[in-house]
Structure formats: C-alpha cells, structure tokens
Scaffold this active site. Structure first.
Site, PDB file in Angstrom:
ATOM      1  N   GLY A  48     -44.693   6.057  17.967  1.00 51.87           N
ATOM      2  CA  GLY A  48     -44.145   4.982  18.785  1.00 51.87           C
ATOM      3  C   GLY A  48     -42.677   4.696  18.559  1.00 51.87           C
ATOM      4  O   GLY A  48     -41.981   4.247  19.457  1.00 51.87           O
ATOM      5  N   GLU A 103     -39.835   0.609  13.002  1.00 53.06           N
ATOM      6  CA  GLU A 103     -41.152   0.475  13.621  1.00 53.06           C
ATOM      7  C   GLU A 103     -41.011   0.024  15.065  1.00 53.06           C
ATOM      8  O   GLU A 103     -40.095  -0.722  15.402  1.00 53.06           O
ATOM      9  CB  GLU A 103     -41.973  -0.530  12.785  1.00 53.06           C
ATOM     10  N   ASP A 104     -41.931   0.469  15.886  1.00 54.57           N
ATOM     11  CA  ASP A 104     -41.867   0.108  17.305  1.00 54.57           C
ATOM     12  C   ASP A 104     -42.263  -1.346  17.550  1.00 54.57           C
ATOM     13  O   ASP A 104     -41.552  -2.090  18.201  1.00 54.57           O
ATOM     14  CB  ASP A 104     -42.725   1.058  18.161  1.00 54.57           C
ATOM     15  N   ASP A 107     -47.790  -6.019  15.529  1.00 51.38           N
ATOM     16  CA  ASP A 107     -48.823  -6.815  16.194  1.00 51.38           C
ATOM     17  C   ASP A 107     -49.526  -7.654  15.130  1.00 51.38           C
ATOM     18  O   ASP A 107     -49.096  -8.756  14.826  1.00 51.38           O
ATOM     19  CB  ASP A 107     -49.778  -5.879  16.938  1.00 51.38           C
ATOM     20  N   LYS A 135     -45.156  -9.261  18.203  1.00 54.63           N
ATOM     21  CA  LYS A 135     -46.085 -10.119  18.949  1.00 54.63           C
ATOM     22  C   LYS A 135     -46.408 -11.363  18.135  1.00 54.63           C
ATOM     23  O   LYS A 135     -46.221 -11.376  16.916  1.00 54.63           O
ATOM     24  CB  LYS A 135     -47.369  -9.348  19.235  1.00 54.63           C
ATOM     25  N   PHE A 156     -50.487  -6.217  26.061  1.00 59.12           N
ATOM     26  CA  PHE A 156     -50.373  -4.820  25.660  1.00 59.12           C
ATOM     27  C   PHE A 156     -49.244  -4.172  26.448  1.00 59.12           C
ATOM     28  O   PHE A 156     -49.258  -4.129  27.672  1.00 59.12           O
ATOM     29  CB  PHE A 156     -51.688  -4.061  25.876  1.00 59.12           C
ATOM     30  N   ASP A 163     -47.345   3.750  23.618  1.00 64.36           N
ATOM     31  CA  ASP A 163     -48.304   4.435  24.486  1.00 64.36           C
ATOM     32  C   ASP A 163     -49.561   3.625  24.723  1.00 64.36           C
ATOM     33  O   ASP A 163     -49.866   2.680  23.998  1.00 64.36           O
ATOM     34  CB  ASP A 163     -48.740   5.751  23.843  1.00 64.36           C
ATOM     35  N   ARG A 169     -45.214   6.817  27.159  1.00 62.65           N
ATOM     36  CA  ARG A 169     -44.173   6.765  26.127  1.00 62.65           C
ATOM     37  C   ARG A 169     -42.778   6.981  26.709  1.00 62.65           C
ATOM     38  O   ARG A 169     -41.790   6.531  26.145  1.00 62.65           O
ATOM     39  CB  ARG A 169     -44.426   7.839  25.055  1.00 62.65           C
TER      40      ARG A 169
HETATM   41  P1  IMP Z   1     -50.438  -3.703  13.702  1.00 63.45           P
HETATM   42  O1  IMP Z   1     -50.916  -3.017  12.472  1.00 63.45           O
HETATM   43  O2  IMP Z   1     -51.511  -4.547  14.335  1.00 63.45           O
HETATM   44  O3  IMP Z   1     -49.165  -4.490  13.505  1.00 63.45           O
HETATM   45  O4  IMP Z   1     -50.215  -2.569  14.775  1.00 63.45           O
HETATM   46  C1  IMP Z   1     -49.031  -1.869  14.879  1.00 63.45           C
HETATM   47  C2  IMP Z   1     -49.201  -0.590  15.686  1.00 63.45           C
HETATM   48  O5  IMP Z   1     -50.145  -0.762  16.749  1.00 63.45           O
HETATM   49  C3  IMP Z   1     -47.896  -0.235  16.352  1.00 63.45           C
HETATM   50  O6  IMP Z   1     -47.121   0.613  15.548  1.00 63.45           O
HETATM   51  C4  IMP Z   1     -48.344   0.422  17.644  1.00 63.45           C
HETATM   52  O7  IMP Z   1     -48.528   1.803  17.453  1.00 63.45           O
HETATM   53  C5  IMP Z   1     -49.668  -0.218  17.960  1.00 63.45           C
HETATM   54  N1  IMP Z   1     -49.527  -1.315  18.953  1.00 63.45           N
HETATM   55  C6  IMP Z   1     -49.618  -2.638  18.727  1.00 63.45           C
HETATM   56  N2  IMP Z   1     -49.427  -3.347  19.853  1.00 63.45           N
HETATM   57  C7  IMP Z   1     -49.192  -2.437  20.822  1.00 63.45           C
HETATM   58  C8  IMP Z   1     -48.895  -2.542  22.242  1.00 63.45           C
HETATM   59  O8  IMP Z   1     -48.801  -3.616  22.846  1.00 63.45           O
HETATM   60  N3  IMP Z   1     -48.694  -1.360  22.898  1.00 63.45           N
HETATM   61  C9  IMP Z   1     -48.785  -0.146  22.284  1.00 63.45           C
HETATM   62  N4  IMP Z   1     -49.038   0.004  20.978  1.00 63.45           N
HETATM   63  C10 IMP Z   1     -49.255  -1.136  20.247  1.00 63.45           C
HETATM   64 MG    MG Z   2     -49.897   3.710  19.381  1.00 65.38          MG
END
Ligand code: IMP
Ligand code: MG
Length: 183
Positions: A48, A103-104, A107, A135, A156, A163, A169
């Site tokens: 990402g 990092e992208d 969440d 988020k 999302f 993606d 992407r």
């Molecule tokens: P976390 O561990 O919940 O913070 O998730 C982080 C990862 O989940 C990111 O690096 C993304 O790859 C994926 N992710 C979380 N939210 C989204 C979204 O809205 N769109 C796409 N990928 C997401």
């Molecule tokens: Mg992903």
C-alpha cells in the site's frame, strides 16, 4: 472500458492528486530538516505504501536508504484481523539505524504498533512513523505517529497504493470505495 468500471465503483474522491502532492512535499520537508546529520532508513510497508514512498522519497533532498517489508493483517476483507505476519522481511540490519516507517493508512493501528515495537526490539536507534492517512479508530490506540498526511472518515478507501482485493492501487487520487463492491 475498464476505467469506466473504476469510476462506477467510487462514491467520492476524498483527497485529490494535487492535494496529495502538496502534502507529501510538506511532510518530506519536515523529514529533511530532521535528518540533516544521519542517513535515515525509510521502511515502506508493502504494497500500500509504494506510491507514497516513491513520492516522499523523491521529495526529500537529504541522503536516505529505502527498504521494504510486507506484512499481512487484512487478507482480502475490509476489517483488520489483528494477526500480523511478516511476509517479506527487511534486507537491511536496522541495528543502530534511524528508521522511518512509511505507511499508507492507520486504521486500528495494530499493524503499526506491532511493527514499531518489532523494529525497536531489533535495536534501531530510533523509530518514527509517517503515515499518509489516518482513520478515527487509530486515536484509540497507543501509536506514536510523527506525521499524518490526512485524517479521513471511517470509510474504506482505495487509490494511491491502497487496494481492495488488489485492485484500484493505480488510482491517482484517494477515493471512497462504493460499499456495493464489497458487500
Ligand atoms: P490497521 O492494522 O488496522 O491499522 O490496518 C492497516 C492496514 O490495513 C493498512 O496498511 C492497509 O493495508 C489496510 N487498510 C486499512 N484501512 C484501509 C482502507 O480504507 N483501504 C485499504 N486498505 C486499508
Ligand atoms: Mg491492503
């Protein structure tokens, strides 16, 4: 045409290409100021963060190293599983290095808090997190984030590296994926 299909899957553009470009330049400038005296190791989280890494690295002017990790947390769904696995580890030894995790999106924050702790445990001299998007749920967890590009609503999103099932992407903006696509 395929591009028409992509537009049909999007409900709203949240961040335009121009907004991303301007914000990435600002963030790169802050990193430039911070790393005058040592060469930081930028660690991009695959896949990402590929676009963000490519752009922020080129917007920086100080010498840097780049490396990549691939982690799994999401599988093909849209809700974080909380289970982190290393799919591809770093080539570089982070011992004594100043690491900047690129990092992208944050969440739940589970991925990042795990990764930061993991790199610290390997003896990195410092670890900071730079994320393009964040988020609301991320506010609840203990992740020390040095820079965030944009705080976005709890939807999302896809594009600019992000993606859904490996699609979207290559969108140049960040857009909300129509829930009809994953429901
Ligand atoms: P976390 O561990 O919940 O913070 O998730 C982080 C990862 O989940 C990111 O690096 C993304 O790859 C994926 N992710 C979380 N939210 C989204 C979204 O809205 N769109 C796409 N990928 C997401
Ligand atoms: Mg992903």
């Amino acid at each position: 045409m395929n591009t028409d299909h992509v537009q049909n899957d999007i409900t709203e553009v949240l961040v335009t290409e121009a907004q991303i470009k301007q914000r990435v330049a600002e963030m790169a400038h802050i990193l430039d100021e911070k790393y005058q005296d040592e060469v930081p190791l930028l660690v991009g989280v695959l896949k990402g963060a590929v676009m963000f890494m490519a752009d922020i690295a080129r917007a920086m002017t100080v010498p840097i190293n780049m490396d990549w990790m691939a982690l799994s947390s999401y599988g093909s769904g849209t809700v974080s599983s909380g289970v982190i696995r290393i799919l591809k580890d770093l080539d570089a030894d982070v011992h004594g290095r100043h690491v900047v995790i690129i990092e992208d999106i944050i969440d739940s924050g589970l991925t990042l808090s795990w990764l930061a702790a993991n790199l610290e445990a390997r003896g990195a001299a410092s670890v900071e997190v730079v994320a393009l998007l964040r988020k609301p749920a991320a506010m609840k967890v203990e992740v020390d984030v040095a820079q965030v590009g944009f705080d976005i609503p709890n939807e999302f999103v896809v594009g600019y590296g992000l993606d859904f099932n490996e699609r979207y992407r290559n969108l140049t903006s960040i857009a909300v994926l129509d829930p009809k696509v994953y429901r």
